[in-house]
Design a protein around this motif. Structure first.
Motif, mmCIF file in Angstrom:
data_model
loop_
_atom_site.group_PDB
_atom_site.id
_atom_site.type_symbol
_atom_site.label_atom_id
_atom_site.label_comp_id
_atom_site.label_asym_id
_atom_site.label_seq_id
_atom_site.Cartn_x
_atom_site.Cartn_y
_atom_site.Cartn_z
ATOM 1 N N LYS A 78 0.813 -1.208 0.000
ATOM 2 C CA LYS A 78 0.000 0.000 0.000
ATOM 3 C C LYS A 78 0.852 1.266 0.000
ATOM 4 N N ALA A 79 2.076 1.153 0.495
ATOM 5 C CA ALA A 79 2.926 2.338 0.616
ATOM 6 C C ALA A 79 3.942 2.454 -0.510
ATOM 7 N N ASP A 137 4.457 7.183 5.629
ATOM 8 C CA ASP A 137 3.891 6.292 4.615
ATOM 9 C C ASP A 137 3.773 4.874 5.166
ATOM 10 N N GLN A 140 0.902 4.676 7.757
ATOM 11 C CA GLN A 140 -0.422 4.664 7.145
ATOM 12 C C GLN A 140 -0.762 3.296 6.562
ATOM 13 N N ALA A 141 0.282 2.528 6.219
ATOM 14 C CA ALA A 141 0.059 1.179 5.693
ATOM 15 C C ALA A 141 0.089 0.134 6.800
#
Length: 749
Positions: A78-79, A137, A140-141
């Protein structure tokens, strides 16, 4: 009048006063000198500061920034896209800071703290902010970024009198022990000038007084290379050796012909490292094979693209930095990002040959590569990162048993420059890429085995041949140098050469490649024919310089070989020769300046007879073989006699180090084919011992070493900085001696 009763100072008192004055004055000089030296950070003009910051005066030639990306071995899916963009921003920050460094030389001269205050300090702040963003980042993942990146914001300045910056603490990013032990900034001769034996004196690494800027190139200035980046190939000792193959070896080879990028397919992107980022490479690439590779290409883009390969089933993308000659020519990208605006100047050279060959493993069969597998070999930042991932190999036709990593070769007349690559040949069996673009593939170990459960895959080897005008070195300056494109702060060092590959073969074609290699056949060459029996890549150490051979001969450079010969470079070849270094068939001559005669010869450097090699000549066979590497301290050439092999620099002085040891298997790249081999004369090479390296490759006997860092200052500089303290010490001693003499004298009343 009142009588003045004060007594005038006696001689003893005056002497005492003088002694005290001498001691105080001398002590003051010493104190001031010590304080000044400490505050200026030493006589080299650098001051060490906490956090890794370093202040350098105008002698700072480039910037050394830790490579954050190499620490990110696992990035959440995701990142990944955002992290890739952040890493590209870090690269852009370094490029911008270097541009400021290169354009403010006068300000740096006027202010010793300019580099720290105006360049390194702001760069550190920007990098710190971007590293924090990368950590965000990850968060957030739902992951945590490696703690190692926390201290990687500060960069340092590299002074002109320093060699390669020390490695930034990276140990090959998990590939230690896999054959990735590249040689770094070793000089090609004991004096470290890189010009021993050429009658020229090179400058110190990074240009010394040149401040890393190469001047005199048609009015243009480039950030390197400098004179010490070049060495005459004839002064380099043979240094490669092929490892022994085991019973289950996969001995075949598959050739794919994709051209030399004669159509000028270029860009400054790198879709592997910086997808979605224009100018992510900051240097120009040549592309062959897939014709749709740019920053925004996807796997679907690659699958639907056109290809320059003769076999239309191969839509793989093969790309590498362009090679330029800095002769004052302004090419199409002179004013573009990634081109002249970032120090990549001069005329772009088109390779006259680009050989792409897939070879096997010396210890096992190979499995198919997955489609869309991405591999990067070499390190575009090897100058500042250190040699852990360096995999550059430079040589000259006729001399390919001598490979260089940290020097550009100066080739003799009639010989061409050769860049060769051997990619990682072990795959983790799962991933087509990894976060740092390295850990999903690896090199085989010194015995040719894949470790840690990795699987052997067809090893991609590439060999690029160029006609390059030889640089001229005079008074420590190089005129009209050639250099590989690169990040500007890397100063166009030869060790930064690298190559990129994305496999886009059809599954059917990849199956043919595997079958061909595992069954020991020589296949490919285009037209979709998987069994054209193309001659295999020849090995530079398969033997050489045989005096005269009749019947079968495995050595190259034979004096007068008759009948069948498996070695190239025959003196006067009669009949058919299927030796190494061949490209063309019988009865034909595709080379230049070959001597006429009867019969045909597929070997390079043929004396008489039709030959596919250019610049052939005749001559008697030479002495000792080239199968081994001279040990340190070995005498010059052993064995006399002249030969037709261009690799016989017998008259050249001994030059050690600087040989390419990076990733032993790299020398498995196709070697010396006949249409670019060249004859020469010289004594036979000395014989000694050599050690096998990784799969399908060769390595010098001596282990690679990083060039010792230059020590700032010399006797003159030391004296110039010590004289105030020395003078003060003399004054102190004089004062003490005077006091002692006064104390010994009897008092007079």
């Amino acid at each position: 009048m009142r009588r003045n009763s004060r007594r005038r100072p006696t001689g003893a008192r005056r002497a005492t006063f003088a002694a005290v004055a001498l001691i105080m004055g001398g002590g003051g000089l010493v104190a001031v000198n010590v304080y000044a030296s400490a505050s200026e950070g030493g006589w080299g003009g650098a001051s060490g500061q906490s956090g890794g910051d370093q202040t350098l005066a105008s002698r700072t030639v480039t910037l050394d920034c830790p490579d954050v990306g190499q620490q990110l071995t696992q990035t959440p899916a995701k990142a990944k896209q955002q992290v890739d963009a952040d890493l590209a921003t870090l690269d852009k920050q370094i490029t911008d800071a270097y541009e400021r460094l290169a354009s403010t030389r006068q300000a740096q001269t006027d202010d010793g703290n300019y580099v720290q205050n105006a360049i390194l300090g702001p760069l550190k702040d920007k990098r710190a902010a971007m590293i924090d963003r990368i950590k965000a980042d990850y968060q957030q993942a739902g992951a945590t970024a490696p703690g190692a990146i926390d201290g990687m914001a500060p960069c340092t300045g590299v002074p002109a009198d320093q060699g390669q910056p020390p490695a930034d603490g990276q140990s090959g990013t998990g590939q230690s022990g896999t054959g990735q032990t590249g040689s770094s900034q070793n000089s090609a001769d004991p004096s470290g000038t890189g010009q021993n034996g050429t009658g020229q004196t090179g400058s110190s690494q990074n240009g010394g007084g040149q401040n890393g800027q190469q001047q005199g190139n048609g009015g243009q200035a480039a950030s390197g290379p400098v004179a010490s980046d070049f060495v005459d190939i004839r002064s380099v000792q043979p240094n490669v050796q092929k490892p022994a193959q085991q019973g289950d070896a996969s001995t075949g080879a598959f050739v794919t012909k994709c051209g030399v990028n004669a159509n000028g397919n270029h860009n400054t992107d790198n879709v592997i490292v910086a997808p979605g980022v224009k100018n992510g490479a900051h240097h120009l690439h040549d592309y062959v094979g897939n014709q749709s590779n740019d920053a925004f290409a996807t796997n679907d883009t690659f699958a639907a693209a056109q290809t320059s390969c003769e076999n239309q089933g191969d839509k793989s993308s093969y790309y590498w930095p362009v090679l330029r000659v800095q002769d004052g020519t302004q090419d199409f990208d002179q004013n573009n990002d990634g081109g002249g605006k970032e120090g990549n100047i001069g005329k772009i050279l088109v390779a006259k040959k680009a050989q792409i060959t897939f070879v096997g493993s010396p210890t096992s069969k190979v499995v198919a590569m997955p489609r869309f597998l991405r591999i990067i070999t070499g390190d575009a930042k090897a100058f500042t990162n250190g040699p852990a991932n360096a995999n550059a190999h430079w040589s000259c036709t006729g001399f390919e048993d001598r490979q260089l990593t940290d020097k550009y070769p100066i080739c003799p007349s009639g010989s061409s420059v050769v860049r060769s690559f051997a990619f990682q040949s072990c795959w983790d069996g799962q991933n087509i890429d990894s976060a740092n673009h390295r850990t999903h593939v690896a090199f085989a170990d010194a015995n040719g085995n894949c470790q840690n459960g990795f699987k052997a895959i067809p090893q991609l080897t590439m060999r690029l041949v160029y006609d390059v005008p030889p640089p001229v070195i005079e008074n420590g300056q190089v005129k009209n140098p050639y250099a590989v494109d690169g990040f500007p702060e890397q100063l166009h060092k030869p060790a930064t050469d690298h190559d990129d590959f994305i496999n886009v073969m059809t599954d059917e074609l990849m199956g043919q490649v595997v079958d061909c290699i595992n069954n020991g056949r020589q296949c490919g060459g285009g037209s979709g024919d998987s069994s054209q029996n193309t001659p295999p890549p020849s090995d530079p150490s398969s033997g050489g310089n045989a005096g005269s051979g009749q019947g079968s001969s495995s050595g190259g450079n034979s004096g007068s070989g008759q009948g069948s010969s498996s070695g190239g470079n025959s003196g006067s070849g009669q009949g058919s020769s299927s030796g190494g270094n061949s490209d063309s068939g019988q009865g034909s001559s595709s080379g230049h300046n070959s001597a006429g005669g009867a019969g045909s010869s597929a070997g390079g450097n043929a004396g008489s007879g039709s030959s596919a090699g250019d610049h052939s000549g005749s001559g008697s066979g030479s002495g000792g073989g080239q199968t081994t590497q001279p040990t340190t301290g070995a005498t010059g050439a052993s064995g006399a006699g002249t030969g037709s092999g261009g690799g016989n620099g017998g008259g050249a002085p001994r030059v050690f180090a600087s040989a390419s040891a990076a990733h032993g298997e790299a020398s498995a790249a196709p070697q010396g084919t006949s249409d670019d081999s060249h004859s020469g004369s010289g004594a036979a090479q000395p014989s000694a011992t050599a050690q096998p390296s990784a799969a399908g490759g060769y390595a010098p006997t001596a282990p690679p070493q990083t060039e010792p860092q230059a020590v700032t200052g010399g006797l003159a500089e030391t004296g110039a900085n010590l004289w105030p303290a020395a003078g003060g010490a003399v004054l102190v001693i004089a004062g003490l001696v005077l006091l002692r003499r006064i104390a010994r004298r009897p008092a007079r009343y």
